[in-house]
Design an enzyme around this catalytic site. Structure first.
Site, PDB file in Angstrom:
ATOM      1  N   ASP A  22       0.636  -0.914   0.051  1.00  0.00           N
ATOM      2  CA  ASP A  22       0.073  -0.053  -0.327  1.00  0.00           C
ATOM      3  C   ASP A  22       0.832   1.216  -0.112  1.00  0.00           C
ATOM      4  OD1 ASP A  22      -2.243   1.250   0.465  1.00  0.00           O
ATOM      5  OD2 ASP A  22      -2.186   1.691   2.851  1.00  0.00           O
ATOM      6  N   ALA A  24      -0.245   5.371   0.749  1.00  0.00           N
ATOM      7  CA  ALA A  24      -0.370   6.276   2.221  1.00  0.00           C
ATOM      8  C   ALA A  24       0.066   5.065   3.858  1.00  0.00           C
ATOM      9  CB  ALA A  24      -1.471   6.349   3.069  1.00  0.00           C
ATOM     10  N   ALA A  55     -13.316  10.006   9.448  1.00  0.00           N
ATOM     11  CA  ALA A  55     -12.941   9.534   8.028  1.00  0.00           C
ATOM     12  C   ALA A  55     -11.962   8.488   8.250  1.00  0.00           C
ATOM     13  CB  ALA A  55     -12.236  11.397   8.421  1.00  0.00           C
ATOM     14  N   MET A  59     -11.135   3.766   5.500  1.00  0.00           N
ATOM     15  CA  MET A  59      -9.241   3.984   4.858  1.00  0.00           C
ATOM     16  C   MET A  59      -8.896   2.465   4.344  1.00  0.00           C
ATOM     17  SD  MET A  59      -7.815   6.410   4.341  1.00  0.00           S
ATOM     18  CE  MET A  59      -7.939   7.630   5.810  1.00  0.00           C
ATOM     19  N   LYS A  63     -11.569   6.152  -3.090  1.00  0.00           N
ATOM     20  CA  LYS A  63     -11.823   7.324  -2.336  1.00  0.00           C
ATOM     21  C   LYS A  63     -13.177   7.506  -2.286  1.00  0.00           C
ATOM     22  CE  LYS A  63      -7.326   7.794  -0.869  1.00  0.00           C
ATOM     23  NZ  LYS A  63      -7.982   6.661   0.379  1.00  0.00           N
ATOM     24  N   HIS A  66     -15.017   5.722  -0.356  1.00  0.00           N
ATOM     25  CA  HIS A  66     -14.969   6.226   0.838  1.00  0.00           C
ATOM     26  C   HIS A  66     -15.571   6.769   1.251  1.00  0.00           C
ATOM     27  CE1 HIS A  66     -11.209   6.629   4.382  1.00  0.00           C
ATOM     28  NE2 HIS A  66     -12.707   7.103   4.798  1.00  0.00           N
ATOM     29  N   ARG A 171     -10.317  -2.390  -3.616  1.00  0.00           N
ATOM     30  CA  ARG A 171     -10.397  -2.977  -2.174  1.00  0.00           C
ATOM     31  C   ARG A 171     -12.481  -3.090  -2.192  1.00  0.00           C
ATOM     32  NH1 ARG A 171      -5.302   0.356  -0.286  1.00  0.00           N
ATOM     33  NH2 ARG A 171      -3.713  -0.478  -1.542  1.00  0.00           N
ATOM     34  N   ASP A 197      -1.605  -1.028   5.831  1.00  0.00           N
ATOM     35  CA  ASP A 197      -1.579  -1.239   7.095  1.00  0.00           C
ATOM     36  C   ASP A 197      -3.988  -0.813   7.504  1.00  0.00           C
ATOM     37  OD1 ASP A 197      -1.746   1.426   5.250  1.00  0.00           O
ATOM     38  OD2 ASP A 197      -2.274   2.410   7.368  1.00  0.00           O
TER      39      ASP A 197
END
Length: 280
Positions: A22, A24, A55, A59, A63, A66, A171, A197
């Protein structure tokens, strides 16, 4: 899960072929700060108040997904109805997304610094002939801004797949991870490792049939910047790491470590398991 034995899986080549990262919270942007803060700011443009914790919740998703997930939250949706007099719809998701995008593009380069140990880990993997892939919930427009700055600092994977460029979606589906397998010419998904993460990122790797390594301290689930971590109460740090470890383990991570700096030892351990005939 009981590992496969050589008798169960047949002859199996016992080396790691590729590691797929990944971005970030994994390779760059300690604490996964760039996307989190921008979601808060983008929703504020529409008069909605969301917390950093809210927020962070979805994750790892693309986006647009999200934003869809955040708007489905009961409290956030109630704010929308109060402000606009109706439930949100797909056009509203598009509107928030189109406001989010320029804000994210403008800010992402500020968070392109490598996570400590990332450059050294990539160098160590390449020295062993291991291919380096990557994928992200970021859309391609954002990655196109991030990648040049990251490359200057030594983060330059062999393959980069963006969260918006596969027709099958992102994902927790396996598609971005499998696109890396194809692009890298990896010989077998069972010889690949997904490092992430977030829960959707670990689920992505499991759905692709790979070994999965979760990251806690550097990532979204713990959520500290490096400066915040330096001044944090050790008890709070330990509690956050424990919660993150539990979440990533429940998502299917075979190993959970604090950051990418700790990965070389895990790659060696997985290589040893492959040599014994074990598979993910």
């Amino acid at each position: 899960m009981t590992p496969s034995t050589p008798a169960q899986s047949g002859k199996f080549p016992g080396t790691v072929d590729a590691v797929i990262f990944d971005w970030a919270g994994t390779l760059v942007d300690f604490g996964s700060l760039a996307p989190t803060q921008i979601f808060v700011e983008a929703f504020a443009v529409f008069g909605l108040r969301i917390t950093l914790e809210q927020a962070r919740g979805p994750m790892g998703l693309s986006k647009r997904d999200h934003i869809r997930t955040l708007l489905a939250d009961v409290g956030i949706q109630a704010q929308w109805v109060e402000r606009f007099g109706r439930p949100s719809n797909d056009l509203d998701i598009d509107a928030v997304y189109h406001r989010f995008m320029p804000m994210q593009i403008a800010k992402v380069a500020e968070y392109s610094r490598p996570i400590p140990g990332a450059v050294e880990t990539l160098r160590a993997l390449r020295s062993q002939g291991i291919k380096i892939g990557s994928c992200s919930g970021y859309p391609r427009q954002v990655l196109d801004v991030l990648l040049p700055d990251a490359a200057v600092d030594g983060i330059a994977p062999d393959c980069v797949i963006a969260g918006d460029e596969l027709p099958a979606g992102g994902r927790p589906g396996p598609y971005m991870a499998l696109a890396n397998v194809l692009a890298l010419g990896a010989s077998d998904v069972r010889r690949c490792i997904k490092v992430d993460d977030t829960v959707p990122g670990i689920e992505e790797g499991r759905n692709a049939g790979m070994w999965c390594v979760g990251l806690t301290l550097s990532g979204n689930e713990v959520g500290y910047s490096q400066s915040e971590l330096a001044s944090a109460d050790p008890a709070d740090v330990a509690a956050r790491v424990a919660r993150a470890t539990e979440k990533l383990t429940q998502a299917g991570a075979h190993y959970v470590i604090e950051s990418v700096a700790d990965l070389p030892a895990i790659v060696a351990a997985i290589g040893a398991r492959l040599a014994r005939g074990e598979t993910p």
